[in-house]
Write an enzyme that holds these catalytic residues in place. Sequence first.
Site, PDB file in Angstrom:
ATOM      1  CD  GLU A  34      -0.817  -9.243  -1.281  1.00  0.00           C
ATOM      2  OE1 GLU A  34      -0.208 -10.020  -0.542  1.00  0.00           O
ATOM      3  OE2 GLU A  34      -0.259  -8.434  -2.044  1.00  0.00           O
ATOM      4  NE  ARG A 259       2.386   2.571  -4.891  1.00  0.00           N
ATOM      5  CZ  ARG A 259       1.698   1.447  -4.799  1.00  0.00           C
ATOM      6  NH1 ARG A 259       1.323   0.801  -5.872  1.00  0.00           N
ATOM      7  NH2 ARG A 259       1.387   0.953  -3.627  1.00  0.00           N
ATOM      8  CE  LYS A 269      -1.940  -3.281   0.630  1.00  0.00           C
ATOM      9  NZ  LYS A 269      -2.746  -4.359   0.027  1.00  0.00           N
TER      10      LYS A 269
HETATM   11  P1  ATP Z   1       0.777  -1.146  -0.874  1.00  0.00           P
HETATM   12  O1  ATP Z   1       2.068  -0.848  -1.536  1.00  0.00           O
HETATM   13  O2  ATP Z   1       0.231  -0.045  -0.053  1.00  0.00           O
HETATM   14  O3  ATP Z   1       0.799  -2.433  -0.131  1.00  0.00           O
HETATM   15  P2  ATP Z   1      -0.444  -2.502  -3.033  1.00  0.00           P
HETATM   16  O4  ATP Z   1      -0.335  -2.027  -4.414  1.00  0.00           O
HETATM   17  O5  ATP Z   1       0.405  -3.654  -2.650  1.00  0.00           O
HETATM   18  O6  ATP Z   1      -0.272  -1.291  -2.066  1.00  0.00           O
HETATM   19  P3  ATP Z   1      -2.942  -3.805  -3.380  1.00  0.00           P
HETATM   20  O7  ATP Z   1      -3.824  -4.344  -2.341  1.00  0.00           O
HETATM   21  O8  ATP Z   1      -2.229  -4.751  -4.256  1.00  0.00           O
HETATM   22  O9  ATP Z   1      -1.930  -2.855  -2.651  1.00  0.00           O
HETATM   23  O10 ATP Z   1      -3.703  -2.716  -4.240  1.00  0.00           O
HETATM   24  C1  ATP Z   1      -5.004  -2.850  -4.770  1.00  0.00           C
HETATM   25  C2  ATP Z   1      -5.156  -1.883  -5.895  1.00  0.00           C
HETATM   26  O11 ATP Z   1      -4.962  -0.552  -5.434  1.00  0.00           O
HETATM   27  C3  ATP Z   1      -4.124  -2.131  -6.974  1.00  0.00           C
HETATM   28  O12 ATP Z   1      -4.741  -2.063  -8.233  1.00  0.00           O
HETATM   29  C4  ATP Z   1      -3.122  -1.035  -6.771  1.00  0.00           C
HETATM   30  O13 ATP Z   1      -2.505  -0.716  -7.976  1.00  0.00           O
HETATM   31  C5  ATP Z   1      -3.980   0.082  -6.203  1.00  0.00           C
HETATM   32  N1  ATP Z   1      -3.154   0.963  -5.367  1.00  0.00           N
HETATM   33  C6  ATP Z   1      -2.434   0.628  -4.280  1.00  0.00           C
HETATM   34  N2  ATP Z   1      -1.753   1.690  -3.801  1.00  0.00           N
HETATM   35  C7  ATP Z   1      -2.068   2.733  -4.613  1.00  0.00           C
HETATM   36  C8  ATP Z   1      -1.689   4.103  -4.656  1.00  0.00           C
HETATM   37  N3  ATP Z   1      -0.851   4.634  -3.765  1.00  0.00           N
HETATM   38  N4  ATP Z   1      -2.214   4.877  -5.627  1.00  0.00           N
HETATM   39  C9  ATP Z   1      -3.070   4.364  -6.519  1.00  0.00           C
HETATM   40  N5  ATP Z   1      -3.465   3.093  -6.538  1.00  0.00           N
HETATM   41  C10 ATP Z   1      -2.971   2.267  -5.607  1.00  0.00           C
HETATM   42 MG    MG Z   2       0.242  -5.394  -3.932  1.00  0.00          MG
END
Ligand code: ATP
Ligand code: MG
Length: 557
Positions: A34, A259, A269
């Site tokens: 995102e 995760r 983020k």
């Molecule tokens: P954050 O909580 O940091 O905002 P998010 O999951 O909202 O992370 P996205 O941009 O939606 O961030 O993530 C893109 C991809 O990266 C998704 O498939 C998500 O599952 C993966 N991802 C994000 N954070 C992690 C993590 N800590 N470990 C493994 N994969 C991750």
């Molecule tokens: Mg997300």
Amino acid sequence: MSDAVPSHFIRDIILEDIKSGKHDGRVQTRFPPEPNGYLHVGHAKSITINFGLAEEFGGLCNLRFDDTNPSKEEVEYVDSIIEDVRWLGGDFGDRMFYASDYFEQIYQWAEQLIQKGLAYVCDLTGEQVRETRGTPTEPGTESPYRSRSVEENLDLFRRMRAGEFPDGTRALRAKIDMASPNFNFRDPVMYRILHAHHHRTGDKWCIYPMYDFAHGQSDSIERITHSICTLEFEDHRPLYDWYIQQLGIYPPRQIEFDRLSITYTLLSKRKLLTLVQDKHVSGWNDPRMPTISGMRRRGYSPEAISNFCKRIGVSKTNGTTELQLLEYYVREDLNKHALRVMAVLDPLKVVIDNYPEGQVEHMAAVNHPEDESAGTRTVPFSKVLYIEQDDFREVPPPKYFRLSPGREVRLRYGYFITCTSVVKDAAGKVVEVHCTYDPATSGGNAPDGRKVKSTIHWVSAEHAVDAEVRIYETLFAKEDPNDVPEGADFTVNLNPKSLDVQRAKVEPSLRGAAAGSRYQFERLGYFAVDADSTLAVPVFNRTVALRDAWAKIEAKA
Ligand code: ATP
Ligand code: MG
């Protein structure tokens, strides 16, 4: 530590699918960020898995921006994500997509569900929707708008799209089961009204699909075979499958993995954005940040990050990984590739009394002890040098073998020197050390075979370049930065000593070193040239300390 990468359950699923001919043997994955922040090392794990599996099985991995939330998304983030994915080696070719490119199709699908009597326009406010969802033990309450006719729903939904209603006054909800044990089935919101400008679709839309009504469909449009995501989406999978089934479209298979969390590190983020906005760090790419851009600036290589991600593998339960493991891979990679140079971080002046005034010798120094192809360079040697304060003790403690009065040591690539006297300031602090050198020990060995117990590094005072060196510690002082006293937020755990700026003297070959170059300052650690570096003042970030450096050098001497 072995470099063999163990297989894992996702890989096993793909192997099985290929064997059984599912998806015609295709492997198509995607990395779906995102664009609401910079990528961090958790994303690197996802990138390694998604691009890695595609590559291993001759498949493809798309980059797709899940840009369904216009209020939080920015072009800056899109650009940084593209750069970071490429830098990490993610090869998406020309397959860069945006969920927003699918808005019209997703809208049409919403109408289809309305036509099938599976979605309705609900006039409850967001808060009322939440309040009527029920609890884990009690079913939710059905919305009074649930039984609207297909015609009325279509009419209202089209008017929502046309912009007739203010934000939040209505929503499109799926009509599923308010008593389902899975909350995601309790008539989830599919579309909300949001009069917001979108970074790609501009003002075309004032209704936006919820992530849950866009993600699975976007995967389907791209014919993703294995939709790999983190564990928190496990409960959402049945809903994604339900939408796909009701629409009768291509069914990707979602697989969840753990995760990444790392000690002393926050990977959210939202929280990283707080650090940036409240100026606890200099920006998303501050070298203390766990972002890809921060790590790049700090001196981590993409290979080091990727080796780490491969090593931690994937599992079905969330855990926490030690920061030291990441640093191990960073150090291992730098040990192989970083050129060796000499720098003095905490200078103490050494005068070699019997060395001819004005004489300069250019000592040959190897750039990499294990890689002959890295070649050699010369380092100027002269009468006045700097060594580390730490490498001299007027009164040496037991087992201290470095320089002290009467003691002989080797100067790396130079001569044996013996300390003869010291000069002190008014406060009694040693400010200058006087030595004699043995001209017969050029190259670091004595013809008579006598040994010294220590080899120390140095720079020539006249030739050294003044540099700024930024020494980092963890950004958070607590192993779990989220562990805070009641009422406090995670910023209370920030480490006040996370950045220490020092003045250093570095060998002249480092003048003009390009930003991003990585070095080992012998005996001190690994350092990368910062983007702030100039010809006049080079700036170095300490990437990681040298563990055991000291013991090794002493053993060799
Ligand atoms: P954050 O909580 O940091 O905002 P998010 O999951 O909202 O992370 P996205 O941009 O939606 O961030 O993530 C893109 C991809 O990266 C998704 O498939 C998500 O599952 C993966 N991802 C994000 N954070 C992690 C993590 N800590 N470990 C493994 N994969 C991750
Ligand atoms: Mg997300």
